[in-house]
Every structure is written in structure tokens, then in C-alpha cells.
Motif scaffolding. Structure first.
Motif, mmCIF file in Angstrom:
data_model
loop_
_atom_site.group_PDB
_atom_site.id
_atom_site.type_symbol
_atom_site.label_atom_id
_atom_site.label_comp_id
_atom_site.label_asym_id
_atom_site.label_seq_id
_atom_site.Cartn_x
_atom_site.Cartn_y
_atom_site.Cartn_z
ATOM 1 N N THR A 134 0.834 -1.212 0.000
ATOM 2 C CA THR A 134 0.000 0.000 0.000
ATOM 3 C C THR A 134 0.867 1.261 0.000
ATOM 4 O OG1 THR A 134 -0.206 -0.263 2.377
ATOM 5 C CG2 THR A 134 -2.091 -0.937 1.070
ATOM 6 N N SER A 135 2.023 1.204 0.681
ATOM 7 C CA SER A 135 2.882 2.393 0.726
ATOM 8 C C SER A 135 3.414 2.737 -0.654
ATOM 9 C CB SER A 135 4.057 2.178 1.676
ATOM 10 O OG SER A 135 3.582 1.998 2.977
ATOM 11 N N LEU A 136 3.872 1.714 -1.380
ATOM 12 C CA LEU A 136 4.387 1.958 -2.735
ATOM 13 C C LEU A 136 3.275 2.487 -3.637
ATOM 14 C CD1 LEU A 136 6.741 -1.111 -3.332
ATOM 15 C CD2 LEU A 136 7.402 1.295 -3.259
ATOM 16 N N LEU A 137 2.107 1.864 -3.516
ATOM 17 C CA LEU A 137 0.989 2.283 -4.354
ATOM 18 C C LEU A 137 0.574 3.719 -4.016
ATOM 19 C CD1 LEU A 137 -0.689 1.066 -6.571
ATOM 20 C CD2 LEU A 137 -2.375 0.335 -4.872
ATOM 21 N N ALA A 138 0.544 4.016 -2.699
ATOM 22 C CA ALA A 138 0.153 5.368 -2.282
ATOM 23 C C ALA A 138 1.163 6.388 -2.794
ATOM 24 C CB ALA A 138 0.055 5.453 -0.766
ATOM 25 N N ALA A 139 2.451 6.041 -2.708
ATOM 26 C CA ALA A 139 3.488 6.961 -3.185
ATOM 27 C C ALA A 139 3.350 7.171 -4.690
ATOM 28 C CB ALA A 139 4.872 6.438 -2.841
ATOM 29 N N ALA A 140 2.996 6.084 -5.404
ATOM 30 C CA ALA A 140 2.829 6.193 -6.855
ATOM 31 C C ALA A 140 1.646 7.092 -7.191
ATOM 32 C CB ALA A 140 2.638 4.810 -7.465
ATOM 33 N N ILE A 141 0.527 6.877 -6.484
ATOM 34 C CA ILE A 141 -0.654 7.723 -6.722
ATOM 35 C C ILE A 141 -0.318 9.183 -6.420
ATOM 36 C CG2 ILE A 141 -2.982 8.262 -5.872
ATOM 37 C CD1 ILE A 141 -3.331 5.225 -5.428
ATOM 38 N N ASN A 142 0.401 9.400 -5.312
ATOM 39 C CA ASN A 142 0.780 10.769 -4.955
ATOM 40 C C ASN A 142 1.689 11.396 -5.990
ATOM 41 O OD1 ASN A 142 -0.586 11.571 -2.670
ATOM 42 N ND2 ASN A 142 0.741 10.364 -1.333
ATOM 43 N N SER A 143 2.548 10.569 -6.604
ATOM 44 C CA SER A 143 3.441 11.121 -7.616
ATOM 45 C C SER A 143 2.642 11.675 -8.785
ATOM 46 C CB SER A 143 4.407 10.048 -8.121
ATOM 47 O OG SER A 143 5.181 9.577 -7.059
ATOM 48 N N ILE B 42 -1.692 11.309 3.820
ATOM 49 C CA ILE B 42 -0.553 11.838 4.576
ATOM 50 C C ILE B 42 0.691 12.048 3.707
ATOM 51 C CG2 ILE B 42 -1.232 10.996 6.864
ATOM 52 C CD1 ILE B 42 1.177 8.841 5.843
ATOM 53 N N GLY B 43 0.738 11.437 2.545
ATOM 54 C CA GLY B 43 1.945 11.539 1.717
ATOM 55 C C GLY B 43 1.905 12.650 0.679
ATOM 56 N N LEU B 44 0.707 13.223 0.478
ATOM 57 C CA LEU B 44 0.535 14.211 -0.593
ATOM 58 C C LEU B 44 1.524 15.382 -0.569
ATOM 59 C CD1 LEU B 44 -1.194 15.265 -2.988
ATOM 60 C CD2 LEU B 44 -2.541 16.494 -1.296
ATOM 61 N N PRO B 45 1.744 16.022 0.608
ATOM 62 C CA PRO B 45 2.593 17.224 0.593
ATOM 63 C C PRO B 45 4.007 16.955 0.073
ATOM 64 C CG PRO B 45 1.535 16.959 2.724
ATOM 65 C CD PRO B 45 1.257 15.719 1.945
ATOM 66 N N PHE B 46 4.510 15.756 0.290
ATOM 67 C CA PHE B 46 5.907 15.494 -0.062
ATOM 68 C C PHE B 46 6.161 15.687 -1.551
ATOM 69 C CE2 PHE B 46 5.324 13.157 3.871
ATOM 70 C CZ PHE B 46 6.425 13.579 4.593
ATOM 71 N N VAL B 47 5.314 15.103 -2.375
ATOM 72 C CA VAL B 47 5.525 15.200 -3.815
ATOM 73 C C VAL B 47 5.320 16.631 -4.290
ATOM 74 C CG1 VAL B 47 4.728 14.440 -6.075
ATOM 75 C CG2 VAL B 47 4.896 12.812 -4.202
ATOM 76 N N GLY C 37 10.395 13.073 -4.132
ATOM 77 C CA GLY C 37 9.071 13.166 -3.521
ATOM 78 C C GLY C 37 8.470 11.795 -3.293
ATOM 79 N N PHE C 38 8.648 10.913 -4.282
ATOM 80 C CA PHE C 38 8.154 9.542 -4.166
ATOM 81 C C PHE C 38 8.789 8.855 -2.960
ATOM 82 C CE2 PHE C 38 8.504 5.022 -5.047
ATOM 83 C CZ PHE C 38 7.222 4.696 -5.460
#
Lengths: 365, 278
Positions: free
Chosen positions: B66-75, B150-155, B200-201
């Protein structure tokens, strides 16, 4: 290809960048758009390229109205001041870019692309840098690659935006000559923008001098330099001494002094601005009843091919307290025979004057 | 080295290096090695047995997946958000810009509860998706949504400054060479943004792997289905199984470190390829 613009208008907010500009650019010639920063020259170039769109007027390419056509469809080669090379691609891929992005049916086979890119790299004499990335290149090399990249798409016209603006003086000079030679080989209609009059004189077949969104003068470099059409052109193309006053017979009354007009005819009583280049002015010793504009020598620079004398007028200009500065250039041998000293009062004569009518003193221009 | 350093405009190589090492040791290395040392009190068999228990393995898959997928979606969406914030001006732009940082500031538990309330079967959104057979809260999809949040701001925050510095000249050059919009984006703009996007990812991924607060509310925490690794660790701690907790933590540590190393390596490679020293 022939390029023409008709009645081009462009404003940025309340700033009028181009004010009814109409120009025809001769086919196969290298034309310089010359002017101070903010005169609209880059905007005009970008409008011709299709990177910017005019508020009014037309851009004609080969007699066709191209005003609404996109930069993609205009088939122009554009060279940017800061090169805009794609920094994630090698030199080879940069040059190949325009060939690779073509539609599949127009795209040439890979072998052809390689051949064409190698030819272009030979043309700009940088084939040995083929596999380098732009970051490894010097400024001059980058600009040559940028030119090769623009030429790759067989542009109908080449547009260069201050192509040497970011380079140091020596490389600039080299590249100028190189561009001139390249143009003589290729004969592609080219327009380049510059604020450096020396560069325009040296490189261009024809110069368009612009100021405040308007065209001031068009002509061959020598014509523009020798016969400036307006005071602005005179002042912009080189150092100028300005004398302002009213005509009195065959002289110009500058303050309390009389400056002979050197045979130029002018209506009595009219107010004129008289321009003269530093090397056209003669310095003569001051004697009570002599003609010429009185000035004090501030500084004598006896260096280089010509000696330079800096002077200041002995009276305020047009009644204002600001002193008027003059600059005279003369051969060093001549300076030696004249025994001039700093602080000395002399008279200035200008046998070759360019006269432009001006508003009488006191009125705001 | 010392001679070279003393000729610098700003001295202090020794001091900064010492401080860096000391600080990192205190804040990062010592606590992490404590976890490692605790693990070493286990025999290898016992350790292996703990970390490969089916319930634990399922949690790894869930957490990292889920973390990888979430990071990908956020990217993808972070890039779009950064793009519109940089390239266009529209009313309320500053407010949207500020909203991006909100997931940073909000206590994660608040985020978790709020998301649960919305996506649960009787929530604002959940009541519409559930009849369609899409259960969000208390499933891995819920976890994914929390991690995206929670990961959105990073990218956005890593891509935004790079995009701001990217002159329009590159796009104009591409267009003048005949590239269409899609080619201009994929061949010119995207490769230039890639290093920042990868950073960001990596950040979004790292944050998602360690996330606990917001996830436990929305996850439902069903063993083998929606139980994340951090929760397994907490559960073990609550059962006074400190050794077991550190063993799982160690595995998580190594996997995360390995993945981050790969992403950073990729990032370094892409930025080297385009010659950072422009």
C-alpha cells in the motif's frame, strides 16, 4: 523565404511593446533587429516565430498569412539567448530531437536521422562532442549546438534571440564571424535580435533600429551609421556629442558661443540639435573672438590607437546648471603636436554635423 | 585535507562533520542500533520464526504494497497539483497552496478518524460506494486512502520549486522543433522533473511505511487482511513481547532502507545524467 509583418500591435498590460510595426525582411538575408532593452525587438521576433501572438496585425510567411498558426506549424528555427538545450539529452539527441518528434509518416528512417545529425554536427564543427551532455559544454559550444538543433528541421527562416548575449567578449567575437560565414554558406533568411550595435554592424546585411515599440530606421549598416534618420539612431549607434541651439546665419548659437554649421543650410532662428561623432570634432585653442564651443579639458586618455579627450562645456546647457560633457577622439601623433593640458579652455569645432530639428529650449519634450 | 579546508571561504569542515556524525548518532543510529541489539538476544531460528509468521508476512505485504501504491498515486496527482499551482493563476490559489501542507500539521489520529467517518458504510462517501459493492473503510483500500492523504505534501513540495525554475524556454524550444504537446511533456518536461519526482516519491513512501496513527482507525485491523506492520509491532509491545517487536522492526528497517537506497540511487542517476552543474 520572405517574411513580412503588417501593422503589428502588442501590449503587455498598459505597456505598449509594439506600436503599429510593419516590416519586410528580404529573402536570404541576415537582418538585425537592433535596439535598447524594452524596445520590443524580442517581442517582435517571438511574434514572427509564433511563440507570442500579436494583439493586431499580420505575420506573412511566404506571402501567406500565418498569424494564427502555431509555432509548430510555422517551421521556423529559433535560437534562444540561454540556449535552452535539453540537459537530459546528449548533444546528438538534442540535434536529433526535431527529426525524432515528427509524425510517423513524415519521420525519416533512423539511419537518415543519424546521417543528418552528423552532418549538422560537422557543420558547427562539434562532431567530437556528440556524446557529451550540455552541462559539459562551454557557452559558445552550447550556442553552436542550439543552432545545429534549430537547423535540423530545415527551417524556412532562422530566428536568433540575442544569440551571443550570454557569452564573454572574445567568444562573442569569434561566434559572430562564424555565424556570418555560416550564413554565407546556407543563405537561409535570418533575423537576429541584439542590443549591441557593433554586433549588428558586423554581422547583418541589413539593420532595423527599433525604439519604444517603433521602427526608427531600416538600412544597410553603413547607411544607418553614416546617415542616421533620427537623433535616437545617431545616439544609439555610437558615441555622440550633442550641441543644441538656434540657427544664426551660417552658425548655431550654443549658449554664448557660435558653432559654424560647416556649410549646412538651415532656416534662421530654428532650434536644432546638432550631432557629431568624437572623431569628427576638432579642438582649437581659445582666443577671444574665435568661433566654436568653449569647453574645459577634464581628462586626456592617451592609450590605444586613438587618444581620447574628455571635456565639459563651460556653461550650463539651456540655462540649466548641469554641465554638458563632450568627447573627442584624435590620432595620438596629432595630440602630441597640440600640447593640450588638463584644465585648459579650448574651442570645439565640428565640420561634419548631423542636424535634427528640436523643440525650442525650455519646452518639455 | 586540512590545508584545503583552511583555504575555503567558510571554515569548519571538522566541526560540521563532527556535529553531523554526533547528531546522527544520537538521533538516528543509537536508537536504531538498540533495536538491532535487542534482536540479537534471539536465536536465529527463533528470529526467523517470528518474522516469517504468516500474519507478520501478510502485514509486510500490506504495509509495503500500500505504501508503494500510495506513493505512486501521490506522484501522479502531486505532480498535477504542483503543475497547476505553478503554471496557472486562479482564485483561491493561495488557499489551495496552504491546504497542501495540512496533512503535515494535522494529528494523524484526527486524519484517521475523519477519513473513517467519511468512508465508513454510513459516512458521506461510504454510503454511496457500499451499495455498489465497494467497501472502503476497514479494508486495504481505506489504508491506501489514509496513506495517500498523509503523503501528498511530499511530492507537491519537492516538485513545485523545480517546476518554478523550469523556464518556459524548454517547452518553447521543443514546440519550435515541431514537438506536439504530449511529446513536449514526455520528452522534455517530465525527464527534467524526474529527479525531484523521485525524491518526492521516496519521501512519501518512507512516510507511508512508518505511518500508524491515521491508518489504525480506518484499517479495521483484521489479521491477514488489513493489519499493517507497525500495528503488529505495537501489539507485540502491548503483550510485553519486546524481543518479538524489535525483530519485526528490524526487518522493516532493512526493507525500508533497501528500498530507499534503490530510489535514491535512481534519483542520483537521473540527475547525474542531466549534469546537475548547469
Amino acid at each position: 523565404m520572405s517574411i513580412a509583418v503588417k501593422n503589428i500591435e502588442k501590449s503587455f498590460g498598459s505597456f505598449r511593446a509594439l506600436d503599429n510595426v510593419s516590416l519586410e525582411f528580404p529573402t536570404g538575408k541576415l537582418v538585425a533587429l537592433l535596439g535598447p532593452s524594452g524596445c520590443g525587438k524580442t517581442t517582435l521576433l517571438r511574434i514572427i516565430a509564433g511563440l507570442e501572438f500579436a494583439d493586431g496585425g499580420q505575420v506573412m510567411l511566404d506571402g501567406e498569412n500565418a498569424s494564427d498558426r502555431n509555432v509548430r506549424e510555422r517551421q521556423v528555427g529559433f535560437v534562444f539567448q540561454h540556449y535552452a538545450l535539453f540537459r537530459h539529452m546528449t548533444v546528438f539527441e538534442n540535434v536529433a530531437f526535431g527529426l525524432r518528434v515528427r509524425k510517423r509518416r513524415d519521420r525519416r528512417p533512423e539511419a537518415d536521422i543519424r546521417k543528418r545529425v552528423n552532418e549538422l554536427l560537422e557543420l558547427v564543427q562539434l562532431a567530437w562532442l556528440r556524446d557529451h551532455v550540455p552541462a559539459q559544454l562551454s557557452g559558445g559550444q552550447r550556442q553552436r549546438i542550439a543552432l545545429a538543433r534549430a537547423l535540423a528541421v530545415d527551417p524556412r527562416v532562422l530566428l536568433l534571440d540575442e544569440p551571443f548575449g550570454a557569452l564573454d567578449a572574445k567568444v562573442r567575437k569569434e561566434l559572430r564571424r562564424w555565424l556570418r560565414k555560416l550564413h554565407e554558406d546556407l543563405h537561409i533568411s535570418s533575423i537576429f535580435v541584439t542590443h549591441d550595435q557593433e554586433e549588428a554592424m558586423e554581422v547583418a546585411d541589413e539593420i532595423v533600429v527599433m525604439n519604444q515599440g517603433r521602427v526608427e530606421q531600416i538600412g544597410k549598416p553603413a547607411d544607418v551609421y553614416d546617415r542616421p534618420a533620427t537623433p535616437f539612431v545617431y545616439g544609439f549607434l555610437g558615441a555622440a556629442n550633442v550641441f543644441e541651439g538656434q540657427v544664426e546665419g551660417s552658425d548655431l548659437r550654443v549658449g554664448e558661443d557660435l558653432l559654424p554649421l560647416g556649410g549646412k543650410e538651415a532656416p534662421d532662428g530654428a532650434t536644432f540639435k546638432a550631432f557629431s561623432r568624437p572623431h569628427e570634432i576638432e579642438i582649437e585653442p581659445d582666443s577671444r573672438d574665435s568661433l566654436g564651443v568653449k569647453a574645459r579639458i577634464n581628462r586626456i586618455l592617451n592609450v590605444g590607437g586613438m587618444a581620447r579627450v574628455e571635456l565639459s562645456g563651460t556653461q550650463g546647457r539651456n540655462g540649466s546648471t548641469a554641465t554638458h560633457l563632450y568627447e573627442v577622439e584624435l590620432p595620438r601623433e596629432q595630440l602630441g603636436t597640440m600640447s593640450l593640458e588638463e584644465g585648459q579652455i579650448v574651442r570645439l569645432h565640428a565640420p561634419r554635423l548631423a542636424l535634427f530639428p528640436s523643440a525650442p529650449p525650455g519646452t518639455v519634450q | 585535507m586540512a590545508a584545503a579546508a583552511s583555504r575555503r571561504v567558510l571554515p569548519g569542515f571538522g566541526l560540521t562533520l563532527g556535529y553531523t556524525v554526533g547528531y546522527l548518532s544520537l538521533i538516528v543510529l543509537i536508537p536504531l542500533s538498540a533495536a538491532l541489539i535487542k534482536t540479537f538476544s534471539l536465536s536465529w531460528e527463533h528470529f526467523w520464526q517470528i518474522v516469517t509468521a504468516p500474519r507478520v508476512v501478510a502485514s509486510y505485504k500490506l504495509s509495503f504494497g500500500t505504501s508503494l501504491l500510495a506513493a505512486a498515486i501521490n506522484s501522479v496527482f502531486g505532480l498535477m497539483l504542483a503543475w497547476s499551482l505553478v503554471r496557472y493563476s486562479f482564485p483561491g490559489k493561495r488557499i489551495i497552496d496552504a491546504l497542501v501542507d495540512l496533512p503535515f500539521a494535522l494529528p494523524t489520529a484526527v486524519a484517521g478518524i475523519a477519513l473513517t467517518a467519511i468512508y465508513a458504510g454510513n459516512g458521506w462517501i461510504g454510503q454511496f460506494t457500499e451499495p455498489l459493492g465497494l467497501k472502503i473503510a476497514f479494508t486495504p483500500i481505506g489504508i491506501l486512502i489514509a496513506l495517500v492523504f498523509i503523503g501528498l505534501p511530499f511530492v507537491v513540495r519537492t516538485v513545485q520549486p523545480v517546476l518554478q525554475d523550469l523556464e518556459a524556454e524548454y517547452e518553447e524550444a521543443a514546440a519550435s522543433l515541431g514537438a506536439n504537446r504530449w511529446q513536449t511533456f514526455t520528452r522534455v518536461v517530465f525527464p527534467l522533473l524526474l529527479p525531484a519526482l523521485l525524491t518526492g516519491f521516496a519521501l512519501a513512501f518512507a512516510r507511508a511505511v512508518g505511518e500508524y496513527g491515521s491508518v489504525i482507525f480506518i484499517a479495521g485491523n483484521l489479521p491477514m487482511i488489513s493489519e499493517i506492520t507497525p500495528l503488529i509491532i505495537i501489539t507485540k509491545l502491548e503483550q510485553y513481547d519486546y524481543v518479538g517487536a524489535t525483530a519485526v522492526a528490524t526487518v522493516m528497517l532493512f526493507v525500508s532502507f533497501a528500498l530507499l537506497l534503490v530510489i535514491n540511487g535512481l534519483q542520483a542517476w537521473t540527475s547525474r545524467r542531466m549534469g546537475r552543474a548547469r
